[in-house]
Scaffold this active site. Structure first.
Site, PDB file in Angstrom:
ATOM      1  N   GLY A  57       0.825  -1.204   0.000  1.00  0.00           N
ATOM      2  CA  GLY A  57       0.000   0.000   0.000  1.00  0.00           C
ATOM      3  C   GLY A  57       0.857   1.251   0.000  1.00  0.00           C
ATOM      4  N   ASP A  58       0.186   2.387  -0.114  1.00  0.00           N
ATOM      5  CA  ASP A  58       0.861   3.699  -0.084  1.00  0.00           C
ATOM      6  C   ASP A  58       1.877   3.867  -1.215  1.00  0.00           C
ATOM      7  OD1 ASP A  58      -0.505   4.153   2.347  1.00  0.00           O
ATOM      8  OD2 ASP A  58       1.047   3.044   3.403  1.00  0.00           O
ATOM      9  N   GLU A  59       1.637   3.233  -2.334  1.00  0.00           N
ATOM     10  CA  GLU A  59       2.589   3.338  -3.448  1.00  0.00           C
ATOM     11  C   GLU A  59       2.435   4.658  -4.200  1.00  0.00           C
ATOM     12  OE1 GLU A  59       0.372   0.886  -3.211  1.00  0.00           O
ATOM     13  OE2 GLU A  59       1.451  -0.984  -2.878  1.00  0.00           O
TER      14      GLU A  59
ATOM     15  N   LYS B  49      -0.946   5.420  -5.564  1.00  0.00           N
ATOM     16  CA  LYS B  49      -2.001   5.122  -6.540  1.00  0.00           C
ATOM     17  C   LYS B  49      -2.867   6.342  -6.820  1.00  0.00           C
ATOM     18  CE  LYS B  49      -3.333   1.831  -3.825  1.00  0.00           C
ATOM     19  NZ  LYS B  49      -2.199   1.652  -2.932  1.00  0.00           N
TER      20      LYS B  49
ATOM     21  N   ASN C  75      -9.811   2.625   5.190  1.00  0.00           N
ATOM     22  CA  ASN C  75      -8.432   2.336   5.610  1.00  0.00           C
ATOM     23  C   ASN C  75      -7.463   2.918   4.581  1.00  0.00           C
ATOM     24  OD1 ASN C  75      -9.414   0.450   3.755  1.00  0.00           O
ATOM     25  ND2 ASN C  75      -8.387  -1.302   4.669  1.00  0.00           N
TER      26      ASN C  75
ATOM     27  N   GLY D 111      -5.904   5.739   1.985  1.00  0.00           N
ATOM     28  CA  GLY D 111      -5.745   7.194   1.962  1.00  0.00           C
ATOM     29  C   GLY D 111      -5.040   7.539   0.667  1.00  0.00           C
ATOM     30  N   HIS D 112      -5.798   7.969  -0.316  1.00  0.00           N
ATOM     31  CA  HIS D 112      -5.208   8.270  -1.620  1.00  0.00           C
ATOM     32  C   HIS D 112      -4.939   9.767  -1.717  1.00  0.00           C
ATOM     33  CE1 HIS D 112      -6.778   4.276  -3.470  1.00  0.00           C
ATOM     34  NE2 HIS D 112      -5.894   4.117  -2.524  1.00  0.00           N
TER      35      HIS D 112
ATOM     36  N   ARG E   7     -22.547 -13.448   6.255  1.00  0.00           N
ATOM     37  CA  ARG E   7     -23.923 -13.245   5.783  1.00  0.00           C
ATOM     38  C   ARG E   7     -24.815 -12.537   6.799  1.00  0.00           C
ATOM     39  NH1 ARG E   7     -24.153 -19.331   4.389  1.00  0.00           N
ATOM     40  NH2 ARG E   7     -22.848 -19.199   6.224  1.00  0.00           N
TER      41      ARG E   7
ATOM     42  N   GLN F 223      -4.924  -0.209  -1.026  1.00  0.00           N
ATOM     43  CA  GLN F 223      -3.881  -1.023  -0.379  1.00  0.00           C
ATOM     44  C   GLN F 223      -2.964  -1.616  -1.458  1.00  0.00           C
ATOM     45  OE1 GLN F 223      -7.365  -1.919   0.920  1.00  0.00           O
ATOM     46  NE2 GLN F 223      -7.022  -0.069   2.070  1.00  0.00           N
TER      47      GLN F 223
ATOM     48  N   THR G 228      -4.948  -6.963   4.856  1.00  0.00           N
ATOM     49  CA  THR G 228      -6.273  -6.383   5.016  1.00  0.00           C
ATOM     50  C   THR G 228      -7.304  -7.468   4.705  1.00  0.00           C
ATOM     51  OG1 THR G 228      -7.643  -4.451   4.551  1.00  0.00           O
ATOM     52  CG2 THR G 228      -6.437  -5.395   2.667  1.00  0.00           C
TER      53      THR G 228
ATOM     54  N   GLY H 276       8.117  13.408  -8.103  1.00  0.00           N
ATOM     55  CA  GLY H 276       7.675  14.359  -7.088  1.00  0.00           C
ATOM     56  C   GLY H 276       6.182  14.203  -6.887  1.00  0.00           C
TER      57      GLY H 276
HETATM   58  P1  IMP Z   1      -6.983  -2.837   8.120  1.00  0.00           P
HETATM   59  O1  IMP Z   1      -7.254  -3.044   6.666  1.00  0.00           O
HETATM   60  O2  IMP Z   1      -7.280  -1.445   8.575  1.00  0.00           O
HETATM   61  O3  IMP Z   1      -7.612  -3.865   8.989  1.00  0.00           O
HETATM   62  O4  IMP Z   1      -5.405  -3.010   8.342  1.00  0.00           O
HETATM   63  C1  IMP Z   1      -4.741  -4.246   8.073  1.00  0.00           C
HETATM   64  C2  IMP Z   1      -3.298  -3.989   7.669  1.00  0.00           C
HETATM   65  O5  IMP Z   1      -3.290  -3.336   6.389  1.00  0.00           O
HETATM   66  C3  IMP Z   1      -2.527  -3.052   8.599  1.00  0.00           C
HETATM   67  O6  IMP Z   1      -1.167  -3.445   8.595  1.00  0.00           O
HETATM   68  C4  IMP Z   1      -2.665  -1.701   7.939  1.00  0.00           C
HETATM   69  O7  IMP Z   1      -1.625  -0.831   8.292  1.00  0.00           O
HETATM   70  C5  IMP Z   1      -2.622  -2.102   6.486  1.00  0.00           C
HETATM   71  N1  IMP Z   1      -3.339  -1.159   5.623  1.00  0.00           N
HETATM   72  C6  IMP Z   1      -4.661  -1.039   5.473  1.00  0.00           C
HETATM   73  N2  IMP Z   1      -4.958  -0.096   4.587  1.00  0.00           N
HETATM   74  C7  IMP Z   1      -3.786   0.398   4.155  1.00  0.00           C
HETATM   75  C8  IMP Z   1      -3.432   1.393   3.200  1.00  0.00           C
HETATM   76  O8  IMP Z   1      -4.270   2.002   2.534  1.00  0.00           O
HETATM   77  N3  IMP Z   1      -2.099   1.615   3.044  1.00  0.00           N
HETATM   78  C9  IMP Z   1      -1.160   0.914   3.711  1.00  0.00           C
HETATM   79  N4  IMP Z   1      -1.446  -0.018   4.602  1.00  0.00           N
HETATM   80  C10 IMP Z   1      -2.746  -0.281   4.823  1.00  0.00           C
END
Ligand code: IMP
Length: 422
Positions: free
Chosen positions: A11-13, A15, A37, A39-40, A142, A223, A238, A413
């Site tokens: 994640g956090d690449e 996107k 979860n 954050g783009h 369900r 993610q 996740t 950048g």
């Molecule tokens: P959850 O999806 O919030 O339950 O988190 C599960 C795992 O995925 C944890 O290690 C989080 O830090 C990671 N995670 C969830 N969403 C992101 C994301 O958007 N970026 C990076 N890591 C994420």
């Protein structure tokens, strides 16, 4: 055709930036899994925006944005996102469509997430605590509450039944979670009001129709592949399929309708939360990446762990997803490193391997590195591939030779403009 845009690491690449850059080529941008979860982050005209549930095409005039059935939606966070965009004159009713089949995160899902993490103690996942896991558990169990349920006359009854079940479950956890349900419900119902102003649709039919009309669709992943519920570093993952197949089930698109797969990766690797990370750095190199790259979570603000590029993991992700083109992000962050290391194999329980194994815990896996020359130049103002330093081009070539997919975009950048197309 539906093209995919997927994160290939944890994640956090970046996107959000690339979807934003590519949006002008598409009629529809659709999120297919995950929830707030994610954050783009998008940066343009000197402003920074973080989107959690709303697809990153929302800032473009033309694109329709769909929150697909595979997504989980928290009305509270959703309202905040809408409110934060109030200055942009966006016609949400026209431009943002929500699948009736998407599941809803209730306030008690968040409490259950917190209770589950607390009860795990040292073994905690490092969840963002947004209620993602418990909501997907209700989906597959369900018991879930779906967006379409808000159209029922008795939706509050359904809501209360599920909430009651959650309150009973909370008592089973050995965790002292403090909460004020009235307060949580107040903001939840406010959020629901905002949500109900939008169009709820049968998004699979909408998308099928769009495909018949030859509209172009970009499926925006959240993610990364190494957080996929099946193929990631389980259990530190996740709760959804972040990989290509997730776009089929999360939008109702058949595999033969998938066209290109854009894979996004950073020139190094980061991870937020717990779990194994073979190339993680604990030295000044890692600290430098974190500092220069501003590696703090867009959703939680937590510092991200940093490490060298891992080609074994990258190739795994490329293959699982059928990636056809790559975008390399944050090449600028590595400027000034004399040498760079890149993992090209693993020592797995004493044997050299080139694939991503079942278990990558440090006691089983040590990366085998290749050392290459870094680039010293500030590249943040370069806008043509040919002008990039030779050592950076060699770095890119090494990646392409390893994963057998071309790098078509190099990001130098955070701004929209700092993007080099090849
Ligand atoms: P959850 O999806 O919030 O339950 O988190 C599960 C795992 O995925 C944890 O290690 C989080 O830090 C990671 N995670 C969830 N969403 C992101 C994301 O958007 N970026 C990076 N890591 C994420």
């Amino acid at each position: 055709m539906v093209n995919l845009l997927l994160g290939l690491q944890w994640g956090d690449e970046g996107k959000g930036k690339i979807v934003d850059v590519l949006t002008k080529n598409y009629d529809i941008i659709a999120r297919f899994q995950g929830g707030p979860n994610a954050g783009h982050t998008l940066i343009f005209d000197g402003n920074k925006h973080v989107l959690h549930t709303i697809p990153s095409g929302i800032f473009h005039k033309k694109a329709i944005n769909i929150v697909g059935n595979g997504v989980v939606i928290d009305p509270v966070i959703f309202k905040k996102e809408i409110d934060n965009l109030s200055g942009y004159n966006i016609d949400f009713n026209k431009k943002l469509l929500i699948s009736r089949k998407a599941h809803v995160i209730l306030p008690t899902h968040r409490l259950l997430d917190a209770a589950s993490e607390t009860a795990k103690g040292k073994a905690k996942i490092g969840s963002t605590l947004k209620g993602i896991g418990p909501t997907y558990m209700d989906k597959t169990g369900r018991n879930g509450f779906r967006i379409g349920d808000f159209e029922l006359d008795n939706w509050k009854e359904k809501y209360q039944q599920l909430t009651q079940k959650h309150l009973n479950m909370l008592r089973c956890y050995n965790a002292d979670i403090q909460f004020d349900l009235d307060e949580l419900e107040k903001e939840f119902f406010e959020g629901v009001k905002t949500l109900k102003k939008l169009q709820f649709i049968d998004s699979e039919f909408y998308i099928q129709q769009a495909l018949k009309e030859e509209q172009t669709i970009l499926a925006e992943g959240a993610q990364g592949s190494l957080l996929d519920i099946d193929f990631g570093t389980y259990p530190f993952v996740t709760s959804s399929n972040t990989t290509a197949a997730g776009a089929c089930t999360g939008l109702g698109v058949a595999p033969n309708k998938i066209g290109k797969g854009f894979g996004i990766f950073k020139a190094y690797v980061t991870r937020v939360g717990s779990g194994p990370f073979p190339t993680e750095l604990f030295d000044d190199n890692g600290k430098r990446m974190a500092k220069v790259g501003h590696e703090f979570g867009a959703t939680t603000g937590r510092p991200r762990r940093c490490g060298w590029l891992d080609l074994v993991a990258l190739k795994y992700a490329v293959e699982i997803n059928g990636i056809t083109e790559l975008a390399m992000m944050k090449a600028d962050v590595l400027s000034g490193f004399k040498t760079l290391k890149v993992a090209v194999k693993y020592n797995y329980k004493g044997q050299e391997i080139s694939h991503f194994p079942y278990n990558i815990e440090p006691e089983n896996v040590t990366p085998i590195y290749k050392e290459v020359k870094g680039w010293q130049e500030d590249i943040t103002n370069i806008n043509e591939y040919d002008q990039l330093p030779e050592t950076l081009k060699d770095y890119i070539k090494m990646i392409e030779d390893y994963v057998k997919v071309p790098v078509k975009i190099v990001s130098v950048g955070p701004d929209r403009k700092q993007t080099i197309f090849r």
